[in-house]
Write a protein that holds these residues in place. Structure first.
Motif, mmCIF file in Angstrom:
data_model
loop_
_atom_site.group_PDB
_atom_site.id
_atom_site.type_symbol
_atom_site.label_atom_id
_atom_site.label_comp_id
_atom_site.label_asym_id
_atom_site.label_seq_id
_atom_site.Cartn_x
_atom_site.Cartn_y
_atom_site.Cartn_z
ATOM 1 N N ILE A 744 0.843 -1.227 -0.033
ATOM 2 C CA ILE A 744 -0.129 0.032 -0.026
ATOM 3 C C ILE A 744 0.859 1.187 -0.026
ATOM 4 O O ILE A 744 0.437 2.261 -0.448
ATOM 5 C CB ILE A 744 -1.128 -0.028 1.198
ATOM 6 N N GLY A 745 2.089 1.199 0.456
ATOM 7 C CA GLY A 745 2.948 1.972 0.317
ATOM 8 C C GLY A 745 3.353 2.737 -0.919
ATOM 9 O O GLY A 745 4.001 3.824 -0.960
ATOM 10 N N GLU A 746 3.097 2.020 -1.840
ATOM 11 C CA GLU A 746 3.368 2.285 -3.290
ATOM 12 C C GLU A 746 2.381 3.117 -4.042
ATOM 13 O O GLU A 746 2.454 3.843 -5.171
ATOM 14 C CB GLU A 746 3.538 1.141 -4.149
ATOM 15 N N LEU A 747 1.375 3.350 -3.222
ATOM 16 C CA LEU A 747 0.133 4.228 -3.976
ATOM 17 C C LEU A 747 0.463 6.026 -3.752
ATOM 18 O O LEU A 747 0.008 6.541 -2.757
ATOM 19 C CB LEU A 747 -1.054 4.051 -3.131
ATOM 20 N N GLY A 748 1.338 6.237 -4.576
ATOM 21 C CA GLY A 748 1.725 7.594 -4.353
ATOM 22 C C GLY A 748 0.653 8.676 -4.677
ATOM 23 O O GLY A 748 0.928 9.810 -4.071
ATOM 24 N N GLY A 749 -0.386 8.277 -5.177
ATOM 25 C CA GLY A 749 -1.387 9.501 -5.444
ATOM 26 C C GLY A 749 -2.611 9.377 -4.489
ATOM 27 O O GLY A 749 -3.715 10.034 -4.362
ATOM 28 N N LEU A 750 -2.395 8.406 -3.477
ATOM 29 C CA LEU A 750 -3.766 8.228 -2.373
ATOM 30 C C LEU A 750 -3.718 9.495 -1.680
ATOM 31 O O LEU A 750 -2.823 9.826 -0.875
ATOM 32 C CB LEU A 750 -3.336 7.005 -1.573
ATOM 33 N N ARG A 751 -5.027 10.083 -1.429
ATOM 34 C CA ARG A 751 -5.162 11.206 -0.775
ATOM 35 C C ARG A 751 -6.062 10.928 0.392
ATOM 36 O O ARG A 751 -5.977 11.751 1.342
ATOM 37 C CB ARG A 751 -5.645 12.248 -1.683
ATOM 38 N N VAL A 752 -7.071 9.913 0.245
ATOM 39 C CA VAL A 752 -7.879 9.849 1.231
ATOM 40 C C VAL A 752 -8.353 8.439 1.701
ATOM 41 O O VAL A 752 -8.355 7.705 0.705
ATOM 42 C CB VAL A 752 -9.484 10.364 1.234
ATOM 43 N N LEU A 753 -8.058 7.858 2.894
ATOM 44 C CA LEU A 753 -8.287 6.438 3.353
ATOM 45 C C LEU A 753 -9.191 6.597 4.416
ATOM 46 O O LEU A 753 -9.024 6.957 5.509
ATOM 47 C CB LEU A 753 -6.945 6.010 3.781
ATOM 48 N N LYS A 754 -10.258 5.611 4.474
ATOM 49 C CA LYS A 754 -11.391 5.651 5.030
ATOM 50 C C LYS A 754 -11.577 4.215 5.546
ATOM 51 O O LYS A 754 -11.919 3.392 4.963
ATOM 52 C CB LYS A 754 -12.823 5.920 4.445
ATOM 53 N N MET A 755 -11.323 4.271 7.059
ATOM 54 C CA MET A 755 -11.258 2.655 7.406
ATOM 55 C C MET A 755 -11.695 2.675 8.900
ATOM 56 O O MET A 755 -11.246 2.070 9.877
ATOM 57 C CB MET A 755 -9.622 2.575 7.537
ATOM 58 N N ASP A 756 -13.001 3.571 9.507
ATOM 59 C CA ASP A 756 -13.412 3.339 10.550
ATOM 60 C C ASP A 756 -14.359 2.187 10.528
ATOM 61 O O ASP A 756 -14.750 1.619 9.460
ATOM 62 C CB ASP A 756 -14.387 4.528 10.867
ATOM 63 N N GLY A 757 -14.274 1.389 11.739
ATOM 64 C CA GLY A 757 -15.204 0.264 12.020
ATOM 65 C C GLY A 757 -14.403 -0.991 11.367
ATOM 66 O O GLY A 757 -14.812 -2.006 11.420
ATOM 67 N N CYS A 758 -13.013 -1.005 11.173
ATOM 68 C CA CYS A 758 -12.094 -2.138 10.789
ATOM 69 C C CYS A 758 -11.639 -2.688 12.261
ATOM 70 O O CYS A 758 -10.229 -2.314 12.528
ATOM 71 C CB CYS A 758 -11.151 -1.542 9.940
ATOM 72 N N SER A 759 -12.342 -3.142 12.870
ATOM 73 C CA SER A 759 -12.193 -3.608 14.253
ATOM 74 C C SER A 759 -11.104 -4.681 14.424
ATOM 75 O O SER A 759 -10.483 -5.068 15.202
ATOM 76 C CB SER A 759 -13.349 -4.046 14.844
ATOM 77 N N GLY A 760 -11.052 -5.545 13.051
ATOM 78 C CA GLY A 760 -9.907 -6.656 12.950
ATOM 79 C C GLY A 760 -8.619 -5.902 12.718
ATOM 80 O O GLY A 760 -7.629 -6.941 13.224
ATOM 81 N N LEU A 761 -8.477 -4.799 12.369
ATOM 82 C CA LEU A 761 -7.076 -4.138 12.246
ATOM 83 C C LEU A 761 -6.241 -4.095 13.349
ATOM 84 O O LEU A 761 -6.664 -3.342 14.375
ATOM 85 C CB LEU A 761 -7.068 -3.237 11.434
ATOM 86 N N GLN A 762 -5.164 -4.571 13.629
ATOM 87 C CA GLN A 762 -4.144 -4.735 14.926
ATOM 88 C C GLN A 762 -2.877 -3.800 14.775
ATOM 89 O O GLN A 762 -2.409 -3.303 15.522
ATOM 90 C CB GLN A 762 -3.731 -5.977 15.201
ATOM 91 N N GLU A 763 -2.494 -3.677 13.325
ATOM 92 C CA GLU A 763 -1.313 -2.818 13.158
ATOM 93 C C GLU A 763 -1.404 -2.342 11.786
ATOM 94 O O GLU A 763 -2.181 -2.838 10.820
ATOM 95 C CB GLU A 763 -0.099 -3.565 13.467
ATOM 96 N N LEU A 764 -0.447 -1.552 11.676
ATOM 97 C CA LEU A 764 -0.327 -0.598 10.056
ATOM 98 C C LEU A 764 1.162 -0.994 9.721
ATOM 99 O O LEU A 764 2.006 -1.141 10.323
ATOM 100 C CB LEU A 764 -0.417 0.865 10.226
ATOM 101 N N PRO A 765 1.060 -1.255 8.284
ATOM 102 C CA PRO A 765 2.462 -1.631 7.814
ATOM 103 C C PRO A 765 3.384 -0.360 7.885
ATOM 104 O O PRO A 765 2.787 0.624 7.825
ATOM 105 C CB PRO A 765 2.161 -2.070 6.349
ATOM 106 N N VAL A 766 4.734 -0.823 8.031
ATOM 107 C CA VAL A 766 5.590 0.372 8.057
ATOM 108 C C VAL A 766 5.619 1.308 6.862
ATOM 109 O O VAL A 766 5.836 2.464 6.683
ATOM 110 C CB VAL A 766 6.885 -0.087 8.153
ATOM 111 N N ALA A 767 5.265 0.521 5.722
ATOM 112 C CA ALA A 767 5.214 1.203 4.285
ATOM 113 C C ALA A 767 4.151 2.432 4.314
ATOM 114 O O ALA A 767 4.206 3.235 3.265
ATOM 115 C CB ALA A 767 4.902 0.238 3.119
ATOM 116 N N ILE A 768 3.554 2.368 5.173
ATOM 117 C CA ILE A 768 2.390 3.778 4.902
ATOM 118 C C ILE A 768 3.271 5.018 5.235
ATOM 119 O O ILE A 768 2.528 6.191 4.710
ATOM 120 C CB ILE A 768 1.254 3.593 6.071
#
Length: 815
Positions: A744-768
Motif C-alpha cells: 500500500i506504500g506504493e500508492l503515491g497518489g492516495l489522498r484519502v483512506l477511510k477505515m473506521d469500523g475496521c475492528s480486526g485491524l491490529q497494526e499498520l505496515p511500516v510502508a504507509i
C-alpha cells in the motif's frame, strides 16, 4: 471570577461571535441564510449590553453557568467559520451544521430570555424558521440511518414528525377520542391531497396516550397505489421480525396475519394504512379482525362509505393558514415593509387553507420582491382553473414550479421525477446519471446535489441520507435518496401531459394487470417522440406487450413488481437510448428475461439494475459505449461468474462499476480485472464477499475504490501497488481485514483512506510512511493511535476520528 471580569469576558466573546457572523454572512453559499438568522438574533440581544439594569439580571446566575456559556460562544465562533468552508453541494454537511447553528441560536435565546422575551421572542422565532426547514429534512436523514432504509425497506416504524405543525391540535384530540372509542375498529381520516392527513396520523401515533395503550405495536404502512394485500401483510410480518414470509395467495396472507394477532394475546395493536386509494378499499376490509384491542387507522383522499367511522379533515382556518405561509415565506425578518398585509392575505386565501400549498407557495415566494408577489397573484386571478378536479389546489402548487422559470434546468429535473412510483425513494445517483445525459450536467455529482438541494429548499422534494459520512472524493450522491409527496408527483406528471401523447417530452405510463392505455393500443403504428419514457407495472402484469414505436427515447425507466419480467421487443429499436434503469419495488427480486435484446442498443452509456435477478451479463459487456453499470440489491453472483469466459467482457469500456447490497456475491472473477478503463469500483454492503482477485492491480486507471461493509473480506491484494492513480479508498466497516499489505506504500497518489469500523485491524505496515500525498485518514479512536506514530513522516496528514458508536454521537450532534 469577579462580576466585572465576567461581564467583560461575556461581552468580548459575544462581540467576537457577532463580528464572525457578520463577516461570514457576506460570503456566498447555501449556509448564508442560516447565518443571517443567527445575525438577526444577535442583533436583538446586543442592546442588553448597553443597559446596566438589564445586563445585571442576565449575569445574576451561578458563575459556573456563565463560564460554560462563554465557552459555548467561543465554540460557536469556530462553528461559524467552519460553516463558511462547506461546499455548496455537500448537502449532508449543510444539514449537520444547520442543526449546530440551531442549537447555538437556542442557547442564546434561553440565556437572554429573561430580558428579551417581550420584544424579541416573536422575531427570534421567525429567525429560526429557515433552520427548522432543514431540521425537518434532517429528521428524515436520522430516520433513514436508524432503519438503513435500502437494506430493510419494509420496516413499518412510525415516521418522525415535522418540526412545524399549525392548526392540528384540536383535530388530534378528536381523532384520539374517536379511535379509543370501544366500538371503533376502523377509523378513516379523509381529505384532499396535501391537507395534512399523514401529519395528523403521525401526531396520533406519537401521542403519549396512544403510545401508552399500544406500546411497540403501532405498525405504520405507507400504501402505494400498486400495493396488494400480500405486500402489506409481508411488511407487517417484517415489522415483527419475521423477514422471510412469502404468501402465495391473499387468503393465506390474511389467515397468517390473523394467527399473528391471536398469538399476541392481550396485547393491543394499531395498524396505520397511510394514503389508501379507492381501488384498494377491499384491502381495508380484509385487514379487519374481530379481535379486542386491534384497531386500524386509514388515511385517504377518498371517502369509504362502508366504514361507519370517518373523520373528515378540513383545511386550515385563515389565521393558521397565514401563520403557516409566513413560516415559509419570511423565515428570518418577519413580513417586510414592501409586502402588504392585504397581499399576503390574498395569497393565503388563494391557497384555500391547504397546508402543502401554503408551504410550497410560501417557499417559492421567500425572498422575492413585491413585484413577484403581485405577478403571482395576478396569474392566479387571470385563470379560473388548471384541472377539472382540485383546480385551486393544483393551481396554487403550480406556482412553485413556475417560480423555477429562472432555473430552467432545475425545472426540467423536477418534472423528470414523475418517472418514478409514488411513495418510493429515488436514488440521487440514478438522477445524476439521467441528468448528465439529458442536460449535460457534470458527471461528478456537484450540480446534481445542488439541484436537489434547490428543490428541497423549495419543499418540492425531501432528501434522505442512508449514511452520514460521505466525503468529497467519494461523491455524496452515492448515499443520497429523494422522496416526494404524491401530490407533487401528480403535479409533475400533469405538467408533462399537456401535449398530445406523440409529442410529449416525457411519457409516464402505468399498466395495471394487463390493461394498456387506450391510446397505446390505438396508435401502434404511430411513433411517439418522447425523450423520457417511464413504464410502471404491477405484480399481476404478464409481460404481454403491445408494440410501441419510440425511436427518440434517451432515458427508459422500468418500474416493476412482478416475480418475472420480460423486456419488450420494441426496446431494441430505441437506438438513441443512453440510460436504462430497471427497478423492482416488491419484497422479492424480479427475474429478468430477454435481456439479450439490449446488445442492439449501441448508444447505451448507463445501466442500473435494482432488486432484480440477472442470469447473464453477456449482452451488457458487449456494449462498447457503456460507461456506468450499477447493481443494487440484485442477485448477480452466478451471472458474474458465468460471463467471465465471454470475449466481449474483456472488451468493455466501462469506467464506473457499482455493486451494492448484493448478498449472493461471494467472489469477483479475475476477468473483472480486464476492465482496464475502470476509474471507479464500488463494492459495498456485500457481506458474503471474502476475496478480491489477485490481479486487481491491472486496473491501472482506477481512482476510487469503495469496499464499505464487506464484512467477510480479509485482505487487499498485493497487486494494489500498481494502482498509481488511486486517490480514494474506503474499507470502513470491513470487520475481517486484519492487516493492510506492505504494498500500500506504493500508492503515491492516495489522498484519502477511510477505515473506521475496521475492528480486526491490529497494526499498520511500516510502508504507509511513504504515502506522501495522503491528506486524510478517517478512522475510529483505536486505529487513530496507530496512525499518530506516522504523523511526523506524513506532514499533510489529518486524522479524523469517528466515534465507535457513530449513531449515538450523531444523535448528540442534532439534539
Amino acid at each position: 471570577m469577579a462580576p466585572m471580569v465576567t461581564e467583560t469576558a461575556l461581552e468580548l466573546v459575544f462581540n467576537e461571535l457577532h463580528k464572525a457572523v457578520v463577516e461570514q454572512s457576506m460570503q456566498s453559499g447555501r449556509i448564508k441564510t442560516l447565518l443571517a438568522c443567527l445575525q438577526n438574533t444577535l442583533k436583538n440581544i446586543e442592546p442588553i449590553f448597553f443597559d446596566s439594569r438589564r445586563l445585571s439580571k442576565v449575569l445574576d446566575r451561578p458563575e459556573k453557568q456563565i463560564t460554560m456559556f462563554i465557552s459555548h460562544l467561543e465554540k460557536g465562533k469556530a462553528l461559524v467559520f467552519k460553516c463558511s468552508t462547506i461546499k455548496c453541494w455537500n448537502v449532508y454537511e449543510i444539514f449537520i451544521h444547520s442543526y449546530k447553528l440551531n442549537r447555538l441560536n437556542n442557547e442564546l435565546l434561553r440565556f437572554f430570555s429573561i430580558e428579551i422575551q417581550e420584544n424579541m421572542m416573536s422575531t427570534s422565532m421567525r429567525s429560526l424558521i429557515g433552520i427548522y426547514d432543514l431540521s425537518h429534512k434532517m429528521n428524515q436523514v436520522l430516520s433513514a440511518v436508524t432503519t438503513h432504509a435500502r437494506a430493510n425497506p419494509s420496516l413499518c416504524t412510525v415516521p418522525r414528525l415535522p418540526q412545524h405543525i399549525v392548526g392540528f391540535n384540536s383535530h388530534l384530540v378528536e381523532l384520539r377520542r374517536r379511535l379509543l372509542n370501544y366500538d371503533t375498529q376502523v377509523l378513516v381520516v379523509s381529505g384532499p391531497g396535501g391537507c395534512g392527513k399523514t401529519t395528523l396520523a403521525k401526531m396520533l401515533c406519537h401521542d403519549y396516550e396512544i403510545k401508552d395503550m399500544f406500546g411497540e405495536n403501532i405498525v405504520y404502512v405507507t400504501v402505494s397505489r400498486q400495493s396488494s394485500l400480500k405486500i402489506i401483510i409481508q411488511k407487517i410480518f417484517e415489522h415483527h421480525g419475521e423477514n422471510h414470509c412469502e404468501f402465495h395467495t391473499d387468503e393465506e396472507a390474511r389467515n397468517q396475519l390473523d394467527n399473528l394477532i391471536k398469538r399476541m394475546g392481550s396485547q393491543k395493536m394499531l395498524l396505520v394504512l397511510d394514503d389508501v386509494w379507492s381501488e384498494l378499499e377491499f384491502v381495508i376490509q380484509d385487514l379487519m379482525f374481530q379481535t379486542p384491542g386491534y384497531k386500524v387507522l386509514v388515511t385517504s383522499r377518498f371517502m369509504f362509505p362502508r366504514f361507519n367511522s370517518t373523520y373528515e379533515l378540513g383545511l386550515l382556518n385563515d389565521e393558521d393558514a397565514r401563520t403557516l405561509l409566513c413560516h415559509y415565506a419570511f423565515p428570518s425578518d418577519g413580513i417586510p415593509i414592501n409586502v402588504t398585509d392585504d397581499l399576503v392575505n390574498k395569497i393565503v386565501k388563494f391557497c384555500k387553507g391547504l397546508p402543502l400549498a401554503l408551504a410550497v407557495v410560501g417557499a417559492s415566494l421567500c425572498g422575492q420582491p413585491m413585484l413577484k408577489w403581485k405577478t403571482t397573484l395576478n396569474k392566479w386571478l387571470e385563470s379560473q382553473s388548471i384541472l377539472q378536479s382540485n383546480s385551486n389546489i393544483l393551481h396554487s402548487l403550480k406556482s412553485s414550479v413556475d417560480a423555477l422559470d429562472e432555473l430552467p434546468i432545475v425545472k426540467e429535473c423536477f418534472l423528470d421525477l414523475g418517472s418514478f412510483p409514488e411513495d418510493e425513494r429515488i436514488s440521487a445517483m440514478l438522477l445524476k446519471d439521467m441528468w448528465v445525459e439529458l442536460y449535460n450536467l457534470d458527471d461528478e455529482g456537484m450540480y446534481t446535489c445542488e439541484t436537489l438541494l434547490e428543490l428541497s429548499l423549495r419543499n418540492l422534494i425531501n432528501l434522505v441520507s442512508i449514511r452520514k459520512d460521505a466525503s468529497e472524493l467519494n461523491g455524496y450522491c452515492n448515499e443520497l435518496y429523494v422522496t416526494q409527496h404524491d401530490l407533487l408527483r401528480e403535479l409533475a406528471i400533469y405538467l408533462s401531459t399537456q401535449e398530445p401523447v406523440s409529442e410529449r417530452k416525457r411519457l409516464f405510463i402505468e399498466i395495471h394487470r394487463n390493461e394498456f392505455p387506450t391510446w397505446w393500443i390505438a396508435q401502434i403504428e404511430q411513433p411517439i417522440n418522447t425523450r423520457i419514457l417511464s413504464i410502471s407495472t404491477d405484480e399481476a402484469f404478464g409481460s404481454n406487450w403491445y408494440d410501441l414505436q419510440a425511436p427518440k427515447v434517451e432515458v427508459l425507466t422500468l418500474n416493476i413488481r412482478s416475480k418475472k419480467y420480460t423486456l419488450a421487443e420494441f426496446i431494441r429499436r430505441m437506438v438513441q437510448l443512453t440510460v436504462l434503469s430497471i427497478t423492482c419495488y416488491n419484497d422479492y427480486p424480479s427475474q429478468l428475461h430477454n435481456l439479450s435484446l439490449i446488445k442492439c442498443l449501441s448508444n447505451l452509456r448507463t445501466i442500473r439494475f435494482e432488486h432484480v435477478l440477472v442470469s447473464s451479463l453477456y449482452p451488457i459487456f458487449a456494449l462498447r459505449n457503456l460507461r456506468k453499470l450499477s447493481f443494487v440489491m440484485c442477485e448477480i453472483g452466478n451471472a458474474l461468474m458465468s460471463s467471465t469466459t465471454e470475449a466481449p467482457y474483456i472488451q468493455s469500456n466501462i469506467t464506473d462499476l457499482e455493486i451494492d447490497l448484493c448478498y449472493d456475491l461471494t467472489e469477483l472473477p479475475s476477468e473483472l480485472c480486464n476492465l482496464v478503463h475502470l476509474q471507479k469500483l464500488s463494492i459495498t454492503n456485500c457481506q458474503e464477499l471474502d476475496v478480491l482477485p489477485k490481479g486487481l492491480g491491472s486496473l491501472l486507471n482506477l481512482e476510487i475504490l469503495r469496499l464499505h461493509c464487506c464484512t467477510k473480506l480479509k485482505e487487499l491484494p498485493k497487486s494494489i501497488a500498481s494502482l498509481r492513480n488511486l486517490r480514494f479508498i474506503d474499507i470502513s466497516d470491513s470487520l475481517s481485514i486484519a492487516l493492510l499489505p506492505e504494498e500500500i506504500g506504493e500508492l503515491g497518489g492516495l489522498r484519502v483512506l477511510k477505515m473506521d469500523g475496521c475492528s480486526g485491524l491490529q497494526e499498520l505496515p511500516v510502508a504507509i510512511s511513504k504515502l506522501s500525498q495522503l491528506e486524510e485518514v478517517i478512522c475510529d479512536e483505536e486505529t487513530s493511535y496507530l496512525w499518530m506514530e506516522y504523523q511526523s513522516d506524513l506532514f499533510n496528514l489529518k486524522i479524523n476520528v469517528v466515534e465507535d458508536d457513530r449513531f449515538e454521537s450523531f444523535m448528540k450532534i442534532v439534539q
